[in-house]
Design a protein around this motif. Structure first.
Motif, mmCIF file in Angstrom:
data_model
loop_
_atom_site.group_PDB
_atom_site.id
_atom_site.type_symbol
_atom_site.label_atom_id
_atom_site.label_comp_id
_atom_site.label_asym_id
_atom_site.label_seq_id
_atom_site.Cartn_x
_atom_site.Cartn_y
_atom_site.Cartn_z
ATOM 1 N N THR A 159 25.095 15.005 92.700
ATOM 2 C CA THR A 159 24.588 14.611 94.015
ATOM 3 C C THR A 159 24.269 13.117 94.024
ATOM 4 O O THR A 159 23.495 12.631 93.205
ATOM 5 C CB THR A 159 23.330 15.414 94.367
ATOM 6 N N ILE A 160 24.881 12.402 94.953
ATOM 7 C CA ILE A 160 24.663 10.961 95.087
ATOM 8 C C ILE A 160 23.494 10.693 96.024
ATOM 9 O O ILE A 160 22.639 9.847 95.761
ATOM 10 C CB ILE A 160 25.923 10.258 95.628
ATOM 11 N N SER A 161 23.435 11.409 97.136
ATOM 12 C CA SER A 161 22.313 11.271 98.076
ATOM 13 C C SER A 161 22.096 12.604 98.766
ATOM 14 O O SER A 161 23.029 13.408 98.896
ATOM 15 C CB SER A 161 22.573 10.160 99.104
ATOM 16 N N TYR A 162 20.853 12.821 99.230
ATOM 17 C CA TYR A 162 20.487 14.107 99.829
ATOM 18 C C TYR A 162 19.262 13.855 100.694
ATOM 19 O O TYR A 162 18.181 13.584 100.171
ATOM 20 C CB TYR A 162 20.169 15.100 98.706
ATOM 21 N N HIS A 163 19.415 13.886 102.019
ATOM 22 C CA HIS A 163 18.254 13.604 102.856
ATOM 23 C C HIS A 163 18.389 14.191 104.262
ATOM 24 O O HIS A 163 19.495 14.361 104.775
ATOM 25 C CB HIS A 163 18.007 12.095 102.955
ATOM 26 N N THR A 192 17.941 13.733 108.197
ATOM 27 C CA THR A 192 18.049 12.535 109.021
ATOM 28 C C THR A 192 18.499 12.897 110.427
ATOM 29 O O THR A 192 18.781 14.057 110.741
ATOM 30 C CB THR A 192 19.045 11.541 108.385
ATOM 31 N N MET A 226 24.469 15.049 102.766
ATOM 32 C CA MET A 226 24.505 14.860 101.317
ATOM 33 C C MET A 226 25.862 14.343 100.865
ATOM 34 O O MET A 226 26.905 14.726 101.386
ATOM 35 C CB MET A 226 24.169 16.158 100.585
ATOM 36 N N GLU A 227 25.802 13.448 99.900
ATOM 37 C CA GLU A 227 26.999 12.917 99.259
ATOM 38 C C GLU A 227 27.102 13.547 97.873
ATOM 39 O O GLU A 227 26.111 13.581 97.132
ATOM 40 C CB GLU A 227 26.914 11.409 99.074
#
Length: 233
Positions: free
Chosen positions: A98-102, A104, A125-126
């Motif tokens: 997981t690169i990003s997870y938020h 929004t 998520m990326e």
């Protein structure tokens, strides 16, 4: 909660296209000019443009600039299969980073594709997906926030489809998919352990539950030498 600046710019650029300010095949202004117009850094402006490129709205032409993309010929693939199941079926061990997870505010595109109401948020998520430790694809997936409110981050990132079925009793139905060719940017090349400019297969997919509700909007870039699509007619 306000959306990130690059998403706000993404939305305005897309609105410009939808309202006819720039026609299909037309070159959009240079990054420097647009960055000045929006009062942001070129890095932020470039991120907004890259998102539209990933979605197939814009296309980059080496040495010429960025243009409003022509509509691609689409071939529909049958069924909805999770990446985890796909890897297992080929005898590979699936895993993800997981690169990003938020949580929004959705972009204009995300809200439209997922048929969200005003004020609804999303989980974006990326991830880099692997088959037996070999990077297969980079993906950006967006799902309605209320759909995953009772799931842990691990449950969502490890096998989202399985979690939906086991914990919520929700079953994926069909999907609409569009596939096109692109080349790896430096960022994506680093994630996928390939060279900048290497061939990628880009897929944009909207997945629906059996009751017809859209539950996932994802655009994925597959390493061309490591993945192929099989179309069923």
């Amino acid at each position: 909660m306000s959306s990130p600046v690059y998403i706000q710019i993404h939305n305005q650029l897309q609105a410009n296209i939808e309202q006819g300010k720039w026609q299909v095949g037309e070159k959009i202004p240079a990054e420097r000019a647009l960055a000045g117009e929006f009062g942001v850094s070129r890095m932020t402006l470039r991120e907004a443009i890259q998102t539209l490129v990933d979605e197939g709205v814009l296309e980059r032409r080496v040495g010429s600039g960025t243009f409003v993309a022509n509509r691609k010929v689409q071939e529909r693939m049958s069924g909805v299969t999770s990446f985890t199941d796909l890897m297992k079926a080929q005898g590979k061990v699936p895993s993800s980073k997981t690169i990003s997870y938020h949580l929004t505010v959705p972009s204009k595109t995300e809200a439209k594709r997922l048929k969200l109401k005003a004020g609804e948020r999303v989980l974006r998520m990326e991830r880099v997906r692997y088959g037996s430790k070999v990077p297969i694809c980079y993906e950006v997936a967006t799902v309605p926030a209320d759909l995953v409110a009772n799931f842990s981050k691990q449950e969502v990132t490890s096998s989202f489809y399985k979690t939906l079925e086991d914990k919520a009793g929700l079953h994926p139905g069909h999907a609409t998919q569009a596939v096109s060719a692109t080349n790896a940017t430096e960022k994506i090349a680093n994630y996928l352990a390939i060279r900048r400019g290497d061939a990628l297969l880009r897929m944009t997919q909207i997945s629906y539950l059996q009751d017809g509700r859209p539950f996932e909007y994802v655009h994925t870039q597959y390493v061309g030498s490591r993945f192929e699509f099989v179309l069923e007619k």
